[in-house]
Design a protein around this motif. Structure first.
Motif, PDB file in Angstrom:
ATOM      1  N   ALA A  65      48.334  43.599  43.024  1.00  9.82           N
ATOM      2  CA  ALA A  65      48.765  44.905  43.522  1.00  9.82           C
ATOM      3  C   ALA A  65      48.011  45.992  42.645  1.00  9.82           C
ATOM      4  O   ALA A  65      47.396  45.695  41.449  1.00  9.82           O
ATOM      5  N   THR A  68      48.209  52.071  41.108  1.00  9.30           N
ATOM      6  CA  THR A  68      47.957  53.541  41.234  1.00  9.30           C
ATOM      7  C   THR A  68      48.678  53.720  42.583  1.00  9.30           C
ATOM      8  O   THR A  68      48.658  54.871  42.901  1.00  9.30           O
ATOM      9  N   ASN A  92      49.424  46.600  30.147  1.00 12.17           N
ATOM     10  CA  ASN A  92      48.113  46.647  29.393  1.00 12.17           C
ATOM     11  C   ASN A  92      47.109  47.322  30.514  1.00 12.17           C
ATOM     12  O   ASN A  92      45.998  47.650  30.074  1.00 12.17           O
ATOM     13  N   THR A 195      34.807  43.215  26.271  1.00 14.15           N
ATOM     14  CA  THR A 195      35.598  42.986  27.557  1.00 14.15           C
ATOM     15  C   THR A 195      34.766  43.701  28.492  1.00 14.15           C
ATOM     16  O   THR A 195      33.664  44.549  28.364  1.00 14.15           O
ATOM     17  N   ALA A 196      35.176  43.748  29.738  1.00 12.35           N
ATOM     18  CA  ALA A 196      34.482  44.375  30.872  1.00 12.35           C
ATOM     19  C   ALA A 196      34.495  45.785  30.732  1.00 12.35           C
ATOM     20  O   ALA A 196      33.583  46.443  31.300  1.00 12.35           O
TER      21      ALA A 196
END
Ligand code: NAP
Length: 260
Positions: A65, A68, A92, A195-196
């Motif tokens: 999902a 936003t 998160n 991280t990305a």
């Protein structure tokens, strides 16, 4: 890892990769059943498969999902409320966008950042908290950033700093509101994590986001200062499973964790 969450169900947003995926794995190893939420189905499946392979006891569910989107968020909440209890909520999922000089940021870009970084976690907590309070035990953690402690340190990240500051104010206020119900609300600042999100910042055009901002992230990466998602998740799990477990209204900062 102690199995302190046996019989509990945890919802982790942004669990397809990075810090969220590592927190989900840690909670599963601590005995929780986990619900993994993000937009990218492939990444969620990857996280789910890794958890199933390493934590045979954990039940793993995947929810795809976009938080936003009002309709999708409402459906997620309706489905959660018609299902079993959610005992642990890790808000998160977030974006670091938009980056750049404040004058270049449109209200719509700002709205998008507030939608995922503030509105979504606030809405999820608000929807689940009454049922959590009725059950008399739950843990809500809102993942923030150390930028809130030093907002002037991230020139070009005004939207990010503002959303995370709003998230922290919301968290501490909600913690006070729910004090005594058994539902704790705490903030986690995860440190600088490889991280990305960090990779995306490094890949941006310095002219657009500001050379100072981009250079800072590139230098930090090459200096080896970034920690792994696993290290950050372990620190959060340490708080949740240790003596801090019953605390509410705290700001757990990875920086403080390593120097304490
Ligand atoms: N990395 C760091 O150094 C660092 C430092 C301080 C704070 N943090 C915070 O730590 C948290 C995790 O960061 P990260 O570095 O792991 O980021 P990341 O690698 O970009 O992961 C973000 C996660 O959120 C999901 N997400 C983003 N937008 C979403 C939306 N609209 N709806 C549902 N899910 C969405 C992403 O999946 P999809 O794109 O598939 O939706 C992904 O699973 C964030 O709150 C971030 O602000 C990170």
């Amino acid at each position: 890892m102690r199995a302190g969450f046996v019989g509990k169900t945890a919802l982790i947003t942004g669990a397809g990769r990075g810090i969220g995926a590592a927190i989900a794995g840690g909670l599963a190893r601590a005995g929780a059943d986990v619900i993994l939420l993000a937009r990218t189905a492939d990444q969620l499946d990857e996280t789910a498969n890794a958890i199933r392979a390493s934590s045979s006891r954990a039940e793993v569910r995947v929810v795809t999902a976009d938080l936003t989107d009002d309709a999708q968020r409402a459906k997620v909440i309706a489905d959660l409320l018609s299902g079993g209890p959610i005992d642990v909520l890790i808000n998160n999922a977030a974006t670091v966008e938009p980056l750049g000089a404040s004058a270049t940021i449109s209200p719509n870009q700002l709205r998008q950042a507030f939608e995922i970084n503030v509105i979504a976690p606030v809405a999820l907590s608000a929807a689940l908290a009454p049922r959590m309070a009725k059950a008399g035990w739950a843990r809500i953690v809102n993942v923030s950033s150390s930028v809130v402690g030093h907002p002037s340190s991230m020139i070009g990240g005004n939207a990010y700093a503002a959303t995370k500051a709003a998230l922290e104010a919301h968290s501490l206020n909600l913690a006070a509101e729910l004090d005594g119900t058994g539902v704790t609300v705490n903030v986690y600042r995860p440190g600088g994590v490889d991280t990305a999100m960090q990779g995306w910042i490094r890949s941006q055009d310095p002219q657009r986001i500001g050379a100072g901002l981009r250079d800072r992230f590139v230098t930090r990466y090459h200096s080896g200062a970034l920690i792994t998602p696993q290290e950050s998740a372990n620190a959060l799990l340490g708080h949740l499973l240790g003596p801090d477990g019953g605390r509410t209204g705290a700001i757990w900062d990875f920086g403080d964790t390593v120097t304490a």
